[in-house]
Design a protein around this motif. Structure first.
Motif, short mmCIF file in Angstrom:
data_model
loop_
_atom_site.label_atom_id
_atom_site.label_comp_id
_atom_site.label_asym_id
_atom_site.label_seq_id
_atom_site.Cartn_x
_atom_site.Cartn_y
_atom_site.Cartn_z
N ALA A 241 0.86 -1.18 0.00
CA ALA A 241 0.00 0.00 0.00
C ALA A 241 0.90 1.24 0.00
CB ALA A 241 -0.92 -0.02 1.22
N VAL A 242 1.23 1.72 -1.19
CA VAL A 242 2.19 2.81 -1.36
C VAL A 242 1.48 4.04 -1.87
CG1 VAL A 242 4.38 3.47 -2.41
CG2 VAL A 242 3.92 1.07 -1.94
N PHE A 243 1.71 5.17 -1.22
CA PHE A 243 1.02 6.40 -1.57
C PHE A 243 2.00 7.55 -1.73
CE2 PHE A 243 -1.73 3.73 1.03
CZ PHE A 243 -2.81 3.56 0.17
N ALA A 244 1.64 8.51 -2.57
CA ALA A 244 2.46 9.69 -2.77
C ALA A 244 1.97 10.87 -1.95
CB ALA A 244 2.48 10.07 -4.25
N MET A 245 0.74 10.78 -1.47
CA MET A 245 0.15 11.88 -0.71
C MET A 245 -0.18 11.42 0.71
SD MET A 245 0.15 14.37 -2.84
CE MET A 245 -0.92 15.54 -2.00
N PRO A 246 0.21 12.18 1.71
CA PRO A 246 -0.12 11.80 3.10
C PRO A 246 -1.61 11.62 3.34
CG PRO A 246 1.56 13.51 3.08
CD PRO A 246 1.08 13.36 1.66
N GLU A 247 -2.44 12.42 2.63
CA GLU A 247 -3.88 12.30 2.82
C GLU A 247 -4.37 10.92 2.42
OE1 GLU A 247 -2.37 14.62 1.10
OE2 GLU A 247 -2.78 16.55 2.10
N GLN A 248 -3.84 10.37 1.32
CA GLN A 248 -4.21 9.02 0.88
C GLN A 248 -3.71 7.98 1.88
OE1 GLN A 248 -2.08 9.29 -2.82
NE2 GLN A 248 -3.95 9.59 -4.01
N PHE A 249 -2.54 8.21 2.40
CA PHE A 249 -1.94 7.33 3.40
C PHE A 249 -2.85 7.19 4.62
CE2 PHE A 249 0.83 7.12 7.18
CZ PHE A 249 1.65 6.05 6.89
N TYR A 250 -3.30 8.32 5.14
CA TYR A 250 -4.16 8.30 6.32
C TYR A 250 -5.54 7.72 6.00
CZ TYR A 250 -1.08 10.75 9.54
OH TYR A 250 -0.05 11.07 10.38
N GLU A 251 -6.06 8.02 4.83
CA GLU A 251 -7.36 7.47 4.44
C GLU A 251 -7.30 5.94 4.38
OE1 GLU A 251 -10.68 7.75 0.83
OE2 GLU A 251 -8.81 8.90 0.71
N TYR A 252 -6.20 5.42 3.86
CA TYR A 252 -6.05 3.97 3.79
C TYR A 252 -6.01 3.37 5.20
CZ TYR A 252 -3.98 -0.57 2.69
OH TYR A 252 -3.74 -1.92 2.58
N LEU A 253 -5.29 3.99 6.11
CA LEU A 253 -5.24 3.48 7.48
C LEU A 253 -6.62 3.50 8.12
CD1 LEU A 253 -1.93 5.00 8.95
CD2 LEU A 253 -2.36 2.66 8.19
N TYR A 258 -11.57 0.85 10.15
CA TYR A 258 -13.01 1.00 10.33
C TYR A 258 -13.87 0.29 9.28
CZ TYR A 258 -11.41 4.74 13.43
OH TYR A 258 -10.79 5.45 14.42
N THR A 259 -13.35 -0.01 8.11
CA THR A 259 -14.16 -0.64 7.07
C THR A 259 -14.12 -2.16 7.25
OG1 THR A 259 -13.68 1.16 5.52
CG2 THR A 259 -14.53 -0.91 4.59
N GLU A 260 -15.27 -2.74 7.50
CA GLU A 260 -15.32 -4.17 7.81
C GLU A 260 -14.74 -5.01 6.68
OE1 GLU A 260 -18.58 -7.60 9.16
OE2 GLU A 260 -19.23 -5.54 8.79
N GLY A 261 -13.82 -5.89 7.03
CA GLY A 261 -13.22 -6.82 6.08
C GLY A 261 -12.12 -6.24 5.21
N PHE A 262 -11.90 -4.90 5.29
CA PHE A 262 -10.92 -4.26 4.40
C PHE A 262 -9.50 -4.74 4.71
CE2 PHE A 262 -7.98 -0.88 3.19
CZ PHE A 262 -8.37 -0.61 1.89
N LEU A 263 -9.11 -4.70 5.97
CA LEU A 263 -7.75 -5.09 6.34
C LEU A 263 -7.49 -6.55 5.99
CD1 LEU A 263 -5.00 -4.66 7.63
CD2 LEU A 263 -6.05 -5.02 9.87
N GLN A 264 -8.44 -7.41 6.26
CA GLN A 264 -8.26 -8.83 5.95
C GLN A 264 -8.06 -9.05 4.46
OE1 GLN A 264 -11.32 -11.46 7.44
NE2 GLN A 264 -10.52 -13.21 6.30
N ARG A 265 -8.82 -8.35 3.63
CA ARG A 265 -8.66 -8.49 2.17
C ARG A 265 -7.28 -8.00 1.72
NH1 ARG A 265 -13.97 -6.53 2.26
NH2 ARG A 265 -13.29 -4.45 1.63
N GLU A 266 -6.84 -6.90 2.29
CA GLU A 266 -5.52 -6.39 1.94
C GLU A 266 -4.41 -7.35 2.36
OE1 GLU A 266 -4.88 -2.92 0.31
OE2 GLU A 266 -6.62 -4.09 -0.31
N GLN A 267 -4.56 -7.95 3.52
CA GLN A 267 -3.58 -8.95 3.97
C GLN A 267 -3.57 -10.16 3.05
OE1 GLN A 267 -5.42 -9.25 7.88
NE2 GLN A 267 -3.53 -8.56 8.86
N GLU A 268 -4.74 -10.62 2.67
CA GLU A 268 -4.84 -11.78 1.79
C GLU A 268 -4.25 -11.49 0.41
OE1 GLU A 268 -8.99 -12.59 1.93
OE2 GLU A 268 -8.88 -13.70 3.82
N ASN A 269 -4.47 -10.28 -0.10
CA ASN A 269 -3.92 -9.91 -1.40
C ASN A 269 -2.39 -9.84 -1.35
OD1 ASN A 269 -6.39 -9.77 -2.69
ND2 ASN A 269 -6.65 -7.57 -2.32
#
Length: 290
Positions: A241-253, A258-269
């Motif tokens: 998960a690589v970003f050029a803008m800090p705003e995108q970085f924080y949005e991803y975190l 908070y988004t159900e299942g999001f972290l698990q999907r990213e880990q699996e990918n």
């Protein structure tokens, strides 16, 4: 046949792990044992990056090799006082000159190279390997910054965060992930300690460097912000998960938190990409009984 491979020794974790990834992947890919010769122009076997470090540079190479999967396929030795890669050494701290002159950084005695600079697996955007131990997830987040580095990091790694305090990022992790243990590591830590912590983590976050290749070999999700996204995807994980803008970085975190299942999907990918890339080099192992 045993392939003798020569490259320059490097003191960064990416250098230490990366060259051994190449040796192991080359052995598997071409079904030949590899002997890796690490050439050092300026250091001796007792060299420590910082005098107070618990490990010498020789210790770190050994600790990495001991934890590599199928490490019996390749051996290595340090060649102290060598001038084989003197030209490359002179240009390593100047990105513009290095890109202009393209100093050779790898020599294969068999002549099997895929690029004029002799960079192995350049057609694959770097090689992939894994650790002997399989990863787990004990709800840890591994975080690093460059506060305790011996030298300043390169501008393209620091650029996105020039207006941010890394301490604030660490505090944000505690707020966003209250049910995770936040473990901060640095280059001053023993490799064996960092290895154990990353093995057990949910994901890693930090500047694009330092212990990112430990995460890579475990197939762990890595979150970073950098001015050179392509390089990060090449040397770490195409799904980092690589970003050029800090705003995108924080949005991803925030999505991870908070988004159900999001972290698990990213880990699996991240794990799926790691496994797919690894399979390119290991498909001959079962066939040839290496």
């Amino acid at each position: 046949m045993e392939e003798f491979v020569h490259t320059r020794g490097g003191e960064g974790a990416g250098d230490i792990i990366g060259v051994q990834n190449v040796a192991a992947a080359w052995a598997a890919h071409y079904n030949r044992r590899v002997h890796l010769c690490l050439h050092w122009g300026f250091h001796d076997k007792d060299y420590k990056v910082v005098k107070s470090d618990s490990e010498s540079i020789e210790d770190r190479y050994r600790h990495v090799h001991e934890r590599m999967w199928k490490n019996d396929m390749f051996s290595y030795e340090n060649v102290w006082g060598s001038d084989m890669f003197e030209f490359a050494d002179m240009l390593m701290h100047d990105n513009d000159l290095r890109r202009k002159h393209k100093p050779k950084r790898w020599i294969f005695e068999s002549g099997d190279v895929e690029d004029p600079m002799g960079i192995p697996f350049s057609a694959y955007n770097s090689c992939e390997w894994r650790w002997e131990d399989l990863p787990t997830d004990n709800k840890k987040i591994i975080f690093w910054n460059h506060e305790n580095n011996k030298e300043n990091i390169k501008n393209y790694k620091d650029y996105p965060f020039h207006s941010l305090l890394w301490r604030d990022i660490g505090n944000s992790l505690n707020y966003l992930f209250p049910d995770h243990e936040i473990v901060e590591v640095s280059y001053r830590d023993d490799f064996r300690y960092v290895y154990d912590q990353i093995r057990e983590c949910s994901f890693c976050i930090g500047y694009d460097g330092m212990w990112h290749t430990v995460a890579k070999n475990f197939g762990k999700l890595f979150v970073t912000c950098t001015h050179d996204i392509r390089l990060s995807h090449t040397v770490t994980n195409p799904h980092a998960a690589v970003f050029a803008m800090p705003e995108q970085f924080y949005e991803y975190l925030q999505n991870c938190a908070y988004t159900e299942g999001f972290l698990q999907r990213e880990q699996e990918n991240a794990w799926a990409y790691h496994s797919k890339r690894l399979a390119r080099h290991t498909k001959r192992l079962a066939l040839d009984g290496f």
